[in-house]
Write a protein that holds these residues in place. Structure first.
Motif, PDB file in Angstrom:
ATOM      1  N   PRO A 120       0.819  -1.222   0.000  1.00 50.07           N
ATOM      2  CA  PRO A 120       0.000   0.000   0.000  1.00 50.07           C
ATOM      3  C   PRO A 120       0.850   1.268   0.000  1.00 50.07           C
ATOM      4  O   PRO A 120       0.483   2.278  -0.607  1.00 50.07           O
ATOM      5  CB  PRO A 120      -0.830  -0.129   1.274  1.00 50.07           C
ATOM      6  CG  PRO A 120      -0.884  -1.602   1.550  1.00 50.07           C
ATOM      7  CD  PRO A 120       0.437  -2.134   1.097  1.00 50.07           C
ATOM      8  N   GLN A 121       1.992   1.215   0.685  1.00 46.68           N
ATOM      9  CA  GLN A 121       2.868   2.380   0.730  1.00 46.68           C
ATOM     10  C   GLN A 121       3.399   2.717  -0.664  1.00 46.68           C
ATOM     11  O   GLN A 121       3.454   3.890  -1.056  1.00 46.68           O
ATOM     12  CB  GLN A 121       4.048   2.120   1.682  1.00 46.68           C
ATOM     13  CG  GLN A 121       3.659   2.005   3.136  1.00 46.68           C
ATOM     14  CD  GLN A 121       3.112   0.619   3.504  1.00 46.68           C
ATOM     15  OE1 GLN A 121       3.118  -0.308   2.701  1.00 46.68           O
ATOM     16  NE2 GLN A 121       2.652   0.502   4.757  1.00 46.68           N
ATOM     17  N   THR A 122       3.776   1.686  -1.426  1.00 47.90           N
ATOM     18  CA  THR A 122       4.259   1.917  -2.788  1.00 47.90           C
ATOM     19  C   THR A 122       3.145   2.488  -3.666  1.00 47.90           C
ATOM     20  O   THR A 122       3.377   3.407  -4.467  1.00 47.90           O
ATOM     21  CB  THR A 122       4.783   0.604  -3.392  1.00 47.90           C
ATOM     22  OG1 THR A 122       5.887   0.137  -2.602  1.00 47.90           O
ATOM     23  CG2 THR A 122       5.252   0.812  -4.824  1.00 47.90           C
ATOM     24  N   GLU A 123       1.947   1.960  -3.518  1.00 45.79           N
ATOM     25  CA  GLU A 123       0.826   2.492  -4.297  1.00 45.79           C
ATOM     26  C   GLU A 123       0.570   3.958  -3.976  1.00 45.79           C
ATOM     27  O   GLU A 123       0.268   4.752  -4.876  1.00 45.79           O
ATOM     28  CB  GLU A 123      -0.439   1.668  -4.049  1.00 45.79           C
ATOM     29  CG  GLU A 123      -0.434   0.318  -4.729  1.00 45.79           C
ATOM     30  CD  GLU A 123      -1.831  -0.267  -4.829  1.00 45.79           C
ATOM     31  OE1 GLU A 123      -2.682   0.357  -5.488  1.00 45.79           O
ATOM     32  OE2 GLU A 123      -2.055  -1.337  -4.232  1.00 45.79           O
ATOM     33  N   ARG A 124       0.676   4.324  -2.729  1.00 42.74           N
ATOM     34  CA  ARG A 124       0.444   5.729  -2.368  1.00 42.74           C
ATOM     35  C   ARG A 124       1.580   6.618  -2.860  1.00 42.74           C
ATOM     36  O   ARG A 124       1.344   7.718  -3.380  1.00 42.74           O
ATOM     37  CB  ARG A 124       0.291   5.860  -0.849  1.00 42.74           C
ATOM     38  CG  ARG A 124      -1.030   5.311  -0.303  1.00 42.74           C
ATOM     39  CD  ARG A 124      -1.253   5.771   1.129  1.00 42.74           C
ATOM     40  NE  ARG A 124      -0.247   5.233   2.038  1.00 42.74           N
ATOM     41  CZ  ARG A 124      -0.355   4.085   2.698  1.00 42.74           C
ATOM     42  NH1 ARG A 124      -1.430   3.338   2.543  1.00 42.74           N
ATOM     43  NH2 ARG A 124       0.607   3.682   3.522  1.00 42.74           N
ATOM     44  N   ARG A 125       2.808   6.145  -2.689  1.00 45.54           N
ATOM     45  CA  ARG A 125       3.970   6.958  -3.058  1.00 45.54           C
ATOM     46  C   ARG A 125       4.023   7.212  -4.561  1.00 45.54           C
ATOM     47  O   ARG A 125       4.433   8.289  -5.006  1.00 45.54           O
ATOM     48  CB  ARG A 125       5.250   6.265  -2.601  1.00 45.54           C
ATOM     49  CG  ARG A 125       6.520   7.100  -2.804  1.00 45.54           C
ATOM     50  CD  ARG A 125       7.750   6.352  -2.322  1.00 45.54           C
ATOM     51  NE  ARG A 125       7.618   5.949  -0.936  1.00 45.54           N
ATOM     52  CZ  ARG A 125       7.705   4.688  -0.506  1.00 45.54           C
ATOM     53  NH1 ARG A 125       7.906   3.703  -1.349  1.00 45.54           N
ATOM     54  NH2 ARG A 125       7.577   4.412   0.775  1.00 45.54           N
ATOM     55  N   TYR A 126       3.604   6.225  -5.338  1.00 42.23           N
ATOM     56  CA  TYR A 126       3.703   6.333  -6.788  1.00 42.23           C
ATOM     57  C   TYR A 126       2.321   6.264  -7.444  1.00 42.23           C
ATOM     58  O   TYR A 126       2.125   5.592  -8.456  1.00 42.23           O
ATOM     59  CB  TYR A 126       4.625   5.233  -7.325  1.00 42.23           C
ATOM     60  CG  TYR A 126       6.012   5.329  -6.751  1.00 42.23           C
ATOM     61  CD1 TYR A 126       6.838   6.399  -7.070  1.00 42.23           C
ATOM     62  CD2 TYR A 126       6.490   4.364  -5.859  1.00 42.23           C
ATOM     63  CE1 TYR A 126       8.109   6.501  -6.531  1.00 42.23           C
ATOM     64  CE2 TYR A 126       7.761   4.463  -5.313  1.00 42.23           C
ATOM     65  CZ  TYR A 126       8.562   5.534  -5.650  1.00 42.23           C
ATOM     66  OH  TYR A 126       9.835   5.641  -5.104  1.00 42.23           O
ATOM     67  N   ALA A 127       1.399   6.982  -6.868  1.00 43.64           N
ATOM     68  CA  ALA A 127       0.038   7.021  -7.427  1.00 43.64           C
ATOM     69  C   ALA A 127       0.072   7.533  -8.864  1.00 43.64           C
ATOM     70  O   ALA A 127       0.900   8.377  -9.238  1.00 43.64           O
ATOM     71  CB  ALA A 127      -0.846   7.915  -6.570  1.00 43.64           C
TER      72      ALA A 127
END
Length: 413
Positions: A382-389
């Motif tokens: 989830p952190q990667t999805e948020r960081r690289y939306a």
């Protein structure tokens, strides 16, 4: 034919686990640097998009696959995944041949070749990843087993717009122990190729040239490519390692003529979306090196079908992988299962080439060592999805003019 069940390895056993969900994921991240011509022309915001498919099995195991389409048409990618999902949910995950047939039947009328094939590729890779994780083995074990322990890499980049930036690229390649560096040089850039050949040689690095004609229709002719090669040879005695994508899609019939006269290996095929077409091109004598991409050609198993055809026709199979770590992993696992001897290593900085990995790729003396993590060795948090939306301005612009050559730029030391 490659599209039949016979192309699929017997190592995969359908043990009843089923597909519970498919989810498209778009991620955007900073790409390369302002000195990169691709950024200046096609990605002016400096951000690039990757399209992933996340497959969830009914036991909760997830897998990731990538389709190259999202670089150019992210919303088409998402819509195609959403179209496929209701047909595949509830189906056996381990029957890769069956799921491949399903996807071809769903998309074949309107995209037997082309865009949908990128999504087919992503779904198959995601299934292979999930099944490998579930079995606790690297994906190549499910693809027939590893046939080599290490694969030599060639570095891929060379789109710098200045000698200073190109020097930095050459130094980075040499630091990895890689001895071949593929640059981009269009028909009017023979001086750039000559400069790079001369300046890479002291580092023990040879040069290949990508003429980037796969997006041009009709593109340059065999005569144009030969004129480029003559201009390079007039400037240096150092040979090219290979010449990639020198002809446009309307001129593939000229490849045999070009190969006979080129004096160096001729490579291509990265945009071809079916194994069948690549087999036909090899049978027609188009390539010395064929470059399938598991995010384009239908998935890892179709990539292996190209490897099998390459062995039959005496052609070297070399996977193309210019996407994120998921793209790299899908291609590298296919190459390890296919006994590949050479593979592409993309050089431009792109955080999605590291942050999606469970463990870093291992490079030793310019060779990629076989990955050990289960599945493709990738993960999405989830952190990667948020960081690289996803960013709507991170879409590749294909219809953009190249800047004119600057006289004398590549003539000085």
């Amino acid at each position: 034919m490659p599209e039949s069940a016979s192309a699929y390895p017997g190592a995969l056993v359908d043990d009843g686990v089923r597909i519970a969900a498919l989810r498209p994921v778009l991620l955007s991240a900073p790409y390369a640097d302002p000195e990169n011509l691709e950024v200046r022309v096609a990605l002016p915001t400096g951000w690039r998009t990757t399209g992933l498919v996340e497959v969830t099995l009914d036991d909760g195991t997830t897998g990731l696959g990538e389709g190259y389409l999202a670089v150019f048409a992210p919303h088409v990618f998402v819509s195609t995944v959403e179209l496929l999902a209701p047909y595949l949910v509830g189906r056996p995950a381990g029957d890769l041949a069956g799921r491949y047939r399903d996807m071809v039947d769903i998309t074949g009328y309107w995209s037997l070749q082309g865009a949908a094939r990128h999504v087919v590729s992503a779904v198959e890779a995601a299934l292979v990843d999930a099944l490998g994780k579930r079995a606790g083995v690297p994906a190549y074990e499910l693809l027939g087993g590893r046939r080599t322990d290490r694969i030599r890499l060639y570095a891929s980049g060379g789109d710098s717009t200045s000698p200073a930036a190109m020097r930095a690229e050459i130094a980075a390649v040499a630091a990895l122990g890689i001895d071949t560096f593929k640059i981009r040089a269009r028909g009017h850039e023979a001086d750039k190729a000559v400069w790079t050949l001369e300046h890479a040689a002291p580092h023990g690095v040879g040069i290949a040239v990508d003429m980037a004609q796969n997006l041009h229709d009709p593109g340059q002719s065999a005569a144009d490519a030969l004129a480029f090669l003559d201009a390079v040879r007039a400037g240096t005695r150092r040979p090219l390692r290979f010449l990639e994508e020198p002809l446009g899609p309307a001129r593939t019939h000229e490849y045999p003529e070009l190969r006979r006269a080129a004096g160096c290996p001729v490579a291509g095929g990265e945009t071809v979306t079916t194994a069948r077409e690549l087999l036909e091109r090899m049978a027609a004598g188009c390539y010395d090196m064929v470059q399938p991409d598991a995010t384009v050609v239908g998935g890892p198993v179709q990539t292996l079908a190209v490897f099998a055809g390459a062995a039959e026709h005496g052609v070297d199979p070399v996977v193309h992988c210019w996407g994120s770590a998921v793209c790299q992993a899908a291609n590298y696992h296919a190459a390890f299962a296919g006994g590949g001897r050479l593979a592409e290593w993309p050089m431009p900085a792109y955080p999605l080439r590291s942050e999606l990995l469970v463990e870093p790729f291992r490079i030793e003396a310019g060779h990629l060592l076989a990955p050990q993590a289960p599945g493709l060795g990738v993960r999405l948090t989830p952190q990667t999805e948020r960081r690289y939306a996803f960013r709507g301005d991170a879409v590749y612009r294909c219809l953009a003019a190249l800047p004119p050559a600057t006289p004398g730029r590549w003539s000085a030391g």
